[in-house]
Enzyme design. Structure first.
Site, mmCIF file in Angstrom:
data_model
loop_
_atom_site.group_PDB
_atom_site.id
_atom_site.type_symbol
_atom_site.label_atom_id
_atom_site.label_comp_id
_atom_site.label_asym_id
_atom_site.label_seq_id
_atom_site.Cartn_x
_atom_site.Cartn_y
_atom_site.Cartn_z
ATOM 1 N N LYS A 1 12.766 38.434 12.907
ATOM 2 C CA LYS A 1 12.547 38.908 11.542
ATOM 3 C C LYS A 1 11.305 39.790 11.528
ATOM 4 C CE LYS A 1 8.803 36.116 10.841
ATOM 5 N NZ LYS A 1 7.409 36.605 10.681
ATOM 6 N N ASP B 1 8.695 29.121 7.970
ATOM 7 C CA ASP B 1 9.710 30.164 7.948
ATOM 8 C C ASP B 1 11.002 29.769 8.654
ATOM 9 O OD1 ASP B 1 8.618 30.250 10.469
ATOM 10 O OD2 ASP B 1 8.233 32.411 10.494
#
Length: 285
Positions: free
Chosen positions: A17, A142
């Site tokens: 990401k 996350d």
């Protein structure tokens, strides 16, 4: 959580990401920081394989330098899924690492999320996305975004997620020859911790500040050099770093910037994705 036709012998994808911005807007009593950030996936991935066994043991077949097996996020994720579901099956886990450690690309968190999603499928434990995300959060703030697999506006410690539909540009990502400690950045005395709250509209209008950038650039010369190279394209830091990136509308332009890298710098061109490679692999959502 339903999944497509992914066999036990298949490689499961653990995508990277980028944090397209990162604001530190406060600090909680427990020491964690309140954030605003935007996650988008890229098509660069680790690859994992899982061999299911009947003895309940969780084994890591691929050593990670500096990480004991018991602390490996894939092992911890598998054991957490066992504990919540009471599953008596085990697994041997092999990982092909393509994402740098300490790079801000989320490699360890993504590996943990893919472990949860894959073993939920292979063990037949039948948890839905919300249940897997609840197991994921204690593993790292996350990890849930990788479980859910959708680009997201995030708040809190990064766990409050709202899916967003963003442009999917090309990125040039540079990989400095260093690993940045997230813990060190968030404990740094010079880190800004009182940024004002913004809205998604502010971000879409160009507010892409990363509050960690000044601290990381000051303490990591290799990151500073990479940012200097990307300055014509307004380079940014992802997460707490070390990786930095620039945005391009055209793949050829990104490849041209990559071709101009000075000796000693490493990087790659990649495509932004609002649905992660893992979600695409599962063919859901």
């Amino acid at each position: 959580m339903e999944s497509g036709d992914v066999s036990a012998a298949s490689a499961w994808l653990a995508p990277a990401k980028l944090n397209l911005m990162l604001r530190v807007v406060g600090r909680r009593a427990d020491g964690y920081h309140e954030l605003q950030t935007v996650f988008q996936f890229i098509d660069r991935c680790d690859r994992l394989w899982f061999d299911v066994c009947d003895d309940g043991r969780i084994r890591r077949l691929t050593a990670v330098e500096g990480v004991e097996e018991s602390q490996d996020l894939t092992v911890r994720a598998a054991r957490a899924l066992q504990q919540v579901t009471g599953c008596r099956l085990g697994a041997a886990i092999r990982c092909e690492k393509n994402l740098p450690m300490g790079g801000g690309l989320g490699g360890g968190s993504s590996d943990a999320a893919t472990t949860l999603v894959a073993l939920n499928h292979l063990w037949g434990t039948g948890l839905d996305e919300d249940a897997l995300s609840a197991i994921a959060l204690p593993l790292g703030a996350d990890v849930p975004v990788f479980v859910r697999g959708r680009a997201a506006w995030a708040e809190g410690v990064g766990e409050r997620l709202d899916p967003v539909d963003l442009p999917e540009p090309w990125y040039l990502v540079l990989v400095p020859d260093c690993a940045v400690s997230t813990k060190a950045v968030f404990s740094h005395p010079e880190l800004t911790r009182d940024s004002k709250l913004i809205t998604l509209a502010d971000f879409l209008s160009g507010d892409v500040v990363n509050d960690c950038l000044s601290v990381v650039r000051k303490d990591y010369p290799d990151v500073a050099a990479a940012l200097e190279y990307l300055s014509p394209w307004h380079g940014r830091l992802t997460g707490t770093g070390a990786c930095v990136f620039a945005v391009f509308d055209d793949e050829a332009d990104a490849q041209g910037a990559l071709a101009g890298l000075p000796g000693g710098m490493r990087g790659f061109v990649t495509k932004g994705q609002n649905r992660s490679a893992l979600l695409r692999q599962l063919d859901v959502g």
